[in-house]
Design a protein around this motif. Structure first.
Motif, PDB file in Angstrom:
ATOM      1  N   VAL A  37       0.836  -1.196   0.000  1.00 25.16           N
ATOM      2  CA  VAL A  37       0.000   0.000   0.000  1.00 25.16           C
ATOM      3  C   VAL A  37       0.874   1.250   0.000  1.00 25.16           C
ATOM      4  O   VAL A  37       1.756   1.417   0.811  1.00 25.16           O
ATOM      5  CB  VAL A  37      -0.971   0.003   1.203  1.00 25.16           C
ATOM      6  CG1 VAL A  37      -1.743   1.311   1.279  1.00 25.16           C
ATOM      7  CG2 VAL A  37      -1.931  -1.170   1.097  1.00 25.16           C
ATOM      8  N   ASN A  44      -0.255  -0.125  -5.384  1.00 22.99           N
ATOM      9  CA  ASN A  44      -1.616  -0.071  -4.847  1.00 22.99           C
ATOM     10  C   ASN A  44      -2.559  -0.954  -5.639  1.00 22.99           C
ATOM     11  O   ASN A  44      -3.446  -1.588  -5.073  1.00 22.99           O
ATOM     12  CB  ASN A  44      -2.133   1.368  -4.830  1.00 22.99           C
ATOM     13  CG  ASN A  44      -1.610   2.126  -3.646  1.00 22.99           C
ATOM     14  OD1 ASN A  44      -1.371   1.564  -2.593  1.00 22.99           O
ATOM     15  ND2 ASN A  44      -1.410   3.415  -3.833  1.00 22.99           N
ATOM     16  N   ARG A  48      -4.518  -4.020  -3.900  1.00 20.63           N
ATOM     17  CA  ARG A  48      -5.967  -4.244  -3.975  1.00 20.63           C
ATOM     18  C   ARG A  48      -6.277  -5.686  -4.360  1.00 20.63           C
ATOM     19  O   ARG A  48      -7.155  -6.325  -3.771  1.00 20.63           O
ATOM     20  CB  ARG A  48      -6.600  -3.286  -4.982  1.00 20.63           C
ATOM     21  CG  ARG A  48      -6.635  -1.857  -4.508  1.00 20.63           C
ATOM     22  CD  ARG A  48      -6.931  -0.874  -5.596  1.00 20.63           C
ATOM     23  NE  ARG A  48      -8.234  -1.067  -6.219  1.00 20.63           N
ATOM     24  CZ  ARG A  48      -8.734  -0.254  -7.134  1.00 20.63           C
ATOM     25  NH1 ARG A  48      -8.051   0.803  -7.526  1.00 20.63           N
ATOM     26  NH2 ARG A  48      -9.909  -0.484  -7.659  1.00 20.63           N
ATOM     27  N   THR A  71      -6.877   1.105   1.781  1.00 18.12           N
ATOM     28  CA  THR A  71      -6.194   1.201   0.490  1.00 18.12           C
ATOM     29  C   THR A  71      -7.017   2.019  -0.499  1.00 18.12           C
ATOM     30  O   THR A  71      -6.488   2.908  -1.178  1.00 18.12           O
ATOM     31  CB  THR A  71      -5.904  -0.209  -0.068  1.00 18.12           C
ATOM     32  OG1 THR A  71      -5.130  -0.925   0.892  1.00 18.12           O
ATOM     33  CG2 THR A  71      -5.159  -0.137  -1.390  1.00 18.12           C
TER      34      THR A  71
END
Length: 178
Positions: A37, A44, A48, A71
Motif C-alpha cells: 500500500v 496499490n 488491492r 487502500t
C-alpha cells in the motif's frame, strides 16, 4: 506470542487472535497486500488484488476488509480524485466493523476519510475516529495524530504525539518523515 512445548524444547509461536485468521494462505495475501500500500500506483493496484484475494479465501477476515478500505481511501486521496473509491472504502470498513466491532483499523481509515476533501477536512470527526481507535488499542493512531495536529498548527500536541509514536514504534519511517 505463546510458549509451547515441542518435545523437550520450548517454541515461541505467534498467538492467533480473532483478528488474525487461521487461514494461512489468506493471511499471506493480506500481509503482502498491506506491505504494498502506497509504494506506487502499480503497488496499490497489486495491493488491492492481494487483499481482495485474502477476502475471497476468508470472507470473515475483518482486518483484510479494513485494510482494503484503507487502500481505497489512500488511492482516492493521493492518486485519483474518485468518490466511488471512498464509497467502496466505506463499504469495506462497514463489513470489517460488523465482523469485528473492536477493530481499531476501521477507525484509522475513517479518520483518513474524515480529514480529506471527501468530508471537508473535518478535524472534529477525524479526532473522534482517532480517539475511538485509541480506546480500542492505545498503541495505534499516534502517527495519524502527528499528521492531524501538524496540519492544524498545534505544535505542542504534534511534538507530544511524535514522541509517543516513536515510543510505540521507534522504526516508524512515516513518523520520522514528518
Amino acid at each position: 506470542y505463546s510458549l509451547r512445548s515441542a518435545g523437550t524444547r520450548s517454541v515461541v509461536a505467534p498467538l492467533i487472535t480473532h483478528r488474525h485468521r487461521t487461514n494461512i494462505e489468506a493471511y499471506d495475501f493480506f500481509v503482502r497486500g498491506r506491505e504494498l500500500v502506497m509504494h506506487s500506483p502499480r503497488g496499490n493496484s497489486l495491493a488491492r488484488k492481494l487483499l481482495a484475494k485474502a477476502i475471497e479465501l476468508d470472507p470473515e477476515y475483518a482486518l483484510a476488509h479494513a485494510q482494503l478500505g484503507y487502500t481505497y481511501t489512500k488511492i482516492a486521496v493521493f492518486q485519483e480524485d474518485n468518490p466511488s473509491l471512498v464509497e467502496e472504502a466505506r463499504q469495506k470498513l462497514g463489513i470489517a466493523e460488523k465482523i469485528d466491532p473492536e477493530l481499531p483499523e476501521v477507525h484509522l481509515a475513517r479518520y483518513f476519510i474524515a480529514f480529506s476533501q471527501y468530508e471537508g477536512w473535518s478535524f472534529e470527526k477525524a479526532m473522534r475516529e482517532l480517539r475511538l481507535a485509541q480506546q480500542l488499542d492505545p498503541n495505534v493512531g499516534h502517527a495519524e495524530l502527528v499528521d492531524l495536529y501538524a496540519h492544524v498548527g498545534l505544535e505542542e500536541h504534534t511534538a507530544r504525539e511524535f514522541d509517543r509514536a516513536l515510543k510505540v514504534d521507534p522504526n516508524n519511517e512515516e513518523v520520522r518523515s514528518e
